[in-house]
Design an enzyme around this catalytic site. Structure first.
Site, short mmCIF file in Angstrom:
data_model
loop_
_atom_site.label_atom_id
_atom_site.label_comp_id
_atom_site.label_asym_id
_atom_site.label_seq_id
_atom_site.Cartn_x
_atom_site.Cartn_y
_atom_site.Cartn_z
NE ARG A 196 -2.84 -2.01 2.90
CZ ARG A 196 -3.26 -2.28 3.97
NH1 ARG A 196 -4.30 -1.51 4.30
NH2 ARG A 196 -2.70 -3.23 5.10
CE LYS A 252 -10.59 4.76 1.33
NZ LYS A 252 -10.29 3.24 1.66
C1 R5P Z 1 -7.40 1.08 -0.24
O1 R5P Z 1 -6.69 1.60 -1.34
C2 R5P Z 1 -7.63 -0.31 -0.15
O2 R5P Z 1 -8.15 -0.76 -1.60
C3 R5P Z 1 -8.51 -0.77 0.91
O3 R5P Z 1 -9.87 0.03 0.51
C4 R5P Z 1 -7.99 -0.28 1.94
O4 R5P Z 1 -6.82 -1.18 2.28
C5 R5P Z 1 -8.90 -1.18 3.22
O5 R5P Z 1 -8.43 -0.70 4.51
P1 R5P Z 1 -9.36 -0.82 5.62
O6 R5P Z 1 -10.05 -2.10 5.91
O7 R5P Z 1 -8.34 -0.65 6.95
O8 R5P Z 1 -10.18 0.39 5.64
#
Ligand code: R5P
Length: 311
Positions: free
Chosen positions: A96, A192
């Site tokens: 990430r 988001k």
């Molecule tokens: C973000 O870019 C990914 O696609 C996921 O949305 C993210 O890693 C999800 O993270 P969490 O479950 O901690 O919100």
């Protein structure tokens, strides 16, 4: 090269490794993977792999020992004269951080790519890399499979009505659009904003969701903040049944509690990462990606095209 394919499972994916071996009708290589008394990782390949086509199955989710174990196994294979080493990475951790989006931060996805290459891997077989450009971080061949065909078959069997696929952030639009197209569904997007690395806030819904059955589609569920917040907002906007689907069930922190308390009826994930405390949340359905990975391994070994696995 000796024709025989050799499959090694690291400790991160023992069960998945066993299933892939079953699919390929081969035995997993005998290995000794443990710790020295000071905690350092100890690896020994017990079978002869000289001149063989070796596939190492290991996801690199936290702790970093999983990554280190992959590097050590790969190094051991190279020093044991394996002819070719493929790192099969069902979940590529540290993905990430794939760009320098703030001052003084690393690009960990690139660093990990360098480490895997330095540890003598000749190629990588990955599943749903967090960002497509990570493929280009490697100077060795990378096949990046998608879990969509596996998720799609299951979700299609759910007989949802008036379906809208929802991407919980703009980064997932491409994946969401192609999933929606296959399903004959429409697409909506949740706008988001990330307030910190592990916290996000939903701003707006782009698209129609009232009266629809929803599939929230993402590559990763980590803290489940993104998924559960999206579900709350979608429910408030009049969505009917809400299903969440993601390839990688990282499930960190209070993820399972959040999913349990959310309006999501079922959370569909794959076994790219073994489920942590999965029994604490009855909503989770785990789909098996061993036939997908096994078939890709078979085709790489025999030099056949793997394009068919992307359909
Ligand atoms: C973000 O870019 C990914 O696609 C996921 O949305 C993210 O890693 C999800 O993270 P969490 O479950 O901690 O919100």
């Amino acid at each position: 090269m000796n024709d025989e394919l050799k499959l090694i499972a690291g400790t991160a994916n023992m069960e998945l490794g066993g299933k892939i071996a079953e699919y390929l009708n081969v035995e997993l290589c005998k290995t000794e993977i443990g710790h020295f008394s000071d905690g350092e990782i100890k690896v020994r390949i017990e079978d002869n792999i000289r001149g063989r086509d070796v596939f190492i199955i290991q996801s690199t989710f936290a702790p970093a020992d999983n990554l280190l174990e992959l590097l050590l196994i790969s190094d051991a294979c190279s020093r044991a004269s394996a002819d070719r080493i493929t790192a099969v990475i069902p979940y590529y951790g540290y993905a990430r951080q794939d760009r320098k989006d703030q001052p003084r931060v690393p690009i960990s996805a690139k660093l990990v790519a360098n480490l895997i290459t330095t540890a003598h891997a000749d190629r990588v077989l990955a599943l749903e890399l967090h960002a497509a450009q990570i493929q280009g971080f490697f100077d060795i061949q990378v096949d990046n499979l998608f879990a969509a065909p596996v998720l799609f078959e299951y979700i299609r069997g759910m007989k949802l009505k008036n379906v809208t696929v929802v991407s919980p952030d703009v980064g997932g639009i491409k994946m969401g659009r192609s999933f929606a197209k296959r399903l004959g569904a429409s697409l909506a997007i949740v706008d988001k904003r990330r307030t910190t690395a592990d916290k996000s806030e939903v701003m707006n819904i782009i698209g129609e969701v009232a009266g629809s059955d929803i599939v929230i589609l993402d590559d990763i569920i980590s803290t489940a903040g993104t998924t559960s917040q999206a579900a709350e907002v979608l429910k408030a906007a009049g969505a009917r049944k809400i299903i969440a689907a993601a390839t990688h069930a990282v499930f960190s922190g209070q993820a399972l509690e959040k999913l349990e308390q959310s309006p999501i009826e079922e959370v569909v994930v794959t076994n790219s990462i073994p489920l942590r405390n999965g029994s604490r949340c009855g909503k989770i359905k785990v789909l098996d990606v061993s036939p997908l990975l096994g078939e890709a391994i078979r085709r790489i070994h025999t030099g056949e095209s793997i394009s068919i696995l992307f359909d």
